[in-house]
Design a protein around this motif. Structure first.
Motif, short mmCIF file in Angstrom:
data_model
loop_
_atom_site.label_atom_id
_atom_site.label_comp_id
_atom_site.label_asym_id
_atom_site.label_seq_id
_atom_site.Cartn_x
_atom_site.Cartn_y
_atom_site.Cartn_z
N PRO A 1 0.80 -1.23 0.00
CA PRO A 1 0.00 0.00 0.00
C PRO A 1 0.84 1.28 0.00
CG PRO A 1 -0.05 -1.03 2.16
CD PRO A 1 0.66 -1.98 1.24
N VAL A 2 2.11 1.18 0.33
CA VAL A 2 2.96 2.37 0.36
C VAL A 2 3.07 3.00 -1.03
CG1 VAL A 2 5.29 3.22 0.89
CG2 VAL A 2 4.20 1.54 2.37
N ARG A 3 2.87 2.22 -2.06
CA ARG A 3 2.96 2.79 -3.41
C ARG A 3 1.88 3.83 -3.67
NH1 ARG A 3 0.53 -0.96 -7.86
NH2 ARG A 3 -1.08 -2.07 -6.70
N PHE A 4 0.84 3.85 -2.83
CA PHE A 4 -0.22 4.84 -2.95
C PHE A 4 0.00 6.06 -2.05
CE2 PHE A 4 -2.42 0.68 -3.55
CZ PHE A 4 -2.62 0.80 -4.91
N ALA A 5 1.05 6.04 -1.27
CA ALA A 5 1.23 7.03 -0.21
C ALA A 5 1.23 8.47 -0.71
CB ALA A 5 2.51 6.75 0.57
N ASP A 6 1.77 8.72 -1.90
CA ASP A 6 1.86 10.09 -2.38
C ASP A 6 0.52 10.82 -2.36
OD1 ASP A 6 4.55 9.79 -2.76
OD2 ASP A 6 4.41 9.50 -4.93
N TRP A 7 -0.53 10.13 -2.74
CA TRP A 7 -1.84 10.78 -2.78
C TRP A 7 -2.79 10.24 -1.73
CZ3 TRP A 7 -5.90 7.53 -3.71
CH2 TRP A 7 -5.61 6.32 -4.33
N ALA A 8 -2.59 9.02 -1.29
CA ALA A 8 -3.54 8.41 -0.35
C ALA A 8 -3.48 9.03 1.03
CB ALA A 8 -3.31 6.90 -0.28
N VAL A 9 -2.30 9.45 1.46
CA VAL A 9 -2.18 10.05 2.80
C VAL A 9 -3.01 11.33 2.87
CG1 VAL A 9 -0.60 11.18 4.41
CG2 VAL A 9 0.05 9.02 3.35
N ASP A 10 -2.87 12.19 1.89
CA ASP A 10 -3.63 13.44 1.90
C ASP A 10 -5.13 13.18 1.83
OD1 ASP A 10 -1.30 14.95 2.02
OD2 ASP A 10 -1.19 15.19 -0.16
N LEU A 11 -5.53 12.24 0.98
CA LEU A 11 -6.95 11.92 0.85
C LEU A 11 -7.50 11.33 2.15
CD1 LEU A 11 -9.48 11.69 -0.91
CD2 LEU A 11 -8.63 9.44 -1.65
N ALA A 12 -6.76 10.40 2.74
CA ALA A 12 -7.22 9.78 3.98
C ALA A 12 -7.33 10.81 5.10
CB ALA A 12 -6.26 8.65 4.38
N GLU A 13 -6.33 11.68 5.21
CA GLU A 13 -6.38 12.70 6.27
C GLU A 13 -7.59 13.61 6.08
OE1 GLU A 13 -3.52 16.00 8.48
OE2 GLU A 13 -2.84 15.07 6.63
N ARG A 14 -7.83 14.03 4.86
CA ARG A 14 -8.97 14.91 4.59
C ARG A 14 -10.29 14.21 4.90
NH1 ARG A 14 -10.42 19.99 4.69
NH2 ARG A 14 -12.13 20.38 3.27
N CYS A 15 -10.39 12.95 4.56
CA CYS A 15 -11.62 12.20 4.83
C CYS A 15 -11.85 12.03 6.33
CB CYS A 15 -11.60 10.86 4.12
SG CYS A 15 -11.93 11.01 2.35
N VAL A 16 -10.80 11.82 7.10
CA VAL A 16 -10.95 11.71 8.55
C VAL A 16 -11.45 13.04 9.11
CG1 VAL A 16 -9.75 11.36 10.75
CG2 VAL A 16 -9.25 9.87 8.81
N ILE A 17 -10.89 14.13 8.64
CA ILE A 17 -11.30 15.46 9.11
C ILE A 17 -12.78 15.70 8.77
CG2 ILE A 17 -11.01 17.95 8.73
CD1 ILE A 17 -7.97 17.30 8.35
N GLU A 18 -13.19 15.28 7.58
CA GLU A 18 -14.58 15.47 7.14
C GLU A 18 -15.51 14.37 7.66
OE1 GLU A 18 -15.73 18.15 5.60
OE2 GLU A 18 -13.72 19.00 5.57
N ASP A 19 -14.95 13.36 8.33
CA ASP A 19 -15.69 12.21 8.85
C ASP A 19 -16.41 11.45 7.74
OD1 ASP A 19 -16.33 10.46 10.89
OD2 ASP A 19 -18.18 11.50 11.42
N ILE A 20 -15.68 11.20 6.66
CA ILE A 20 -16.17 10.42 5.52
C ILE A 20 -15.26 9.20 5.40
CG2 ILE A 20 -16.59 10.39 3.04
CD1 ILE A 20 -16.82 13.48 3.22
N GLY A 21 -15.76 8.04 5.75
CA GLY A 21 -14.93 6.83 5.69
C GLY A 21 -13.75 6.90 6.64
N ALA A 22 -13.95 7.50 7.81
CA ALA A 22 -12.84 7.77 8.72
C ALA A 22 -12.15 6.52 9.25
CB ALA A 22 -13.32 8.63 9.89
#
Length: 95
Positions: free
Chosen positions: A23-44
């Motif tokens: 999964p690290v191969r997705f880190a460039d974009w997945a980290v930012d997306l995951a953080e934003r979703c947690v903040i917005e409480d969407i699929g947290a």
């Protein structure tokens, strides 16, 4: 209906990414997306799980930002989940 669809879609995407053998191969974009979703409480929950699975310095930094309470960017429940993930990672390192 739209909020529940967004939550279901985000949940599915993060769970799918976490299943990848590298999964690290997705880190460039997945980290930012995951953080934003947690903040917005969407699929947290699966987003926090993905951040834990990534284990990269960027993912750890995102978990640390999300774990700040009481005035952090995430809800109290999501901040506690981020703290728990950080604790799990710490226990793995020290074992």
């Amino acid at each position: 209906m739209i909020p529940s669809l967004r939550d279901d879609l985000a949940d599915s995407v993060f769970r799918w990414l976490a299943l990848d053998p590298d999964p690290v191969r997705f880190a460039d974009w997945a980290v930012d997306l995951a953080e934003r979703c947690v903040i917005e409480d969407i699929g947290a929950d699966p987003a926090i799980e993905l951040l834990g699975a990534l284990g990269s310095p960027e993912a750890r930094a995102a978990l640390e930002r999300l774990s700040v309470m009481p005035d952090g960017p995430a809800s109290r429940e999501n901040a506690k989940a981020a703290q728990s993930m950080l604790a799990d990672q710490w226990s793995e390192v020290t074992s």
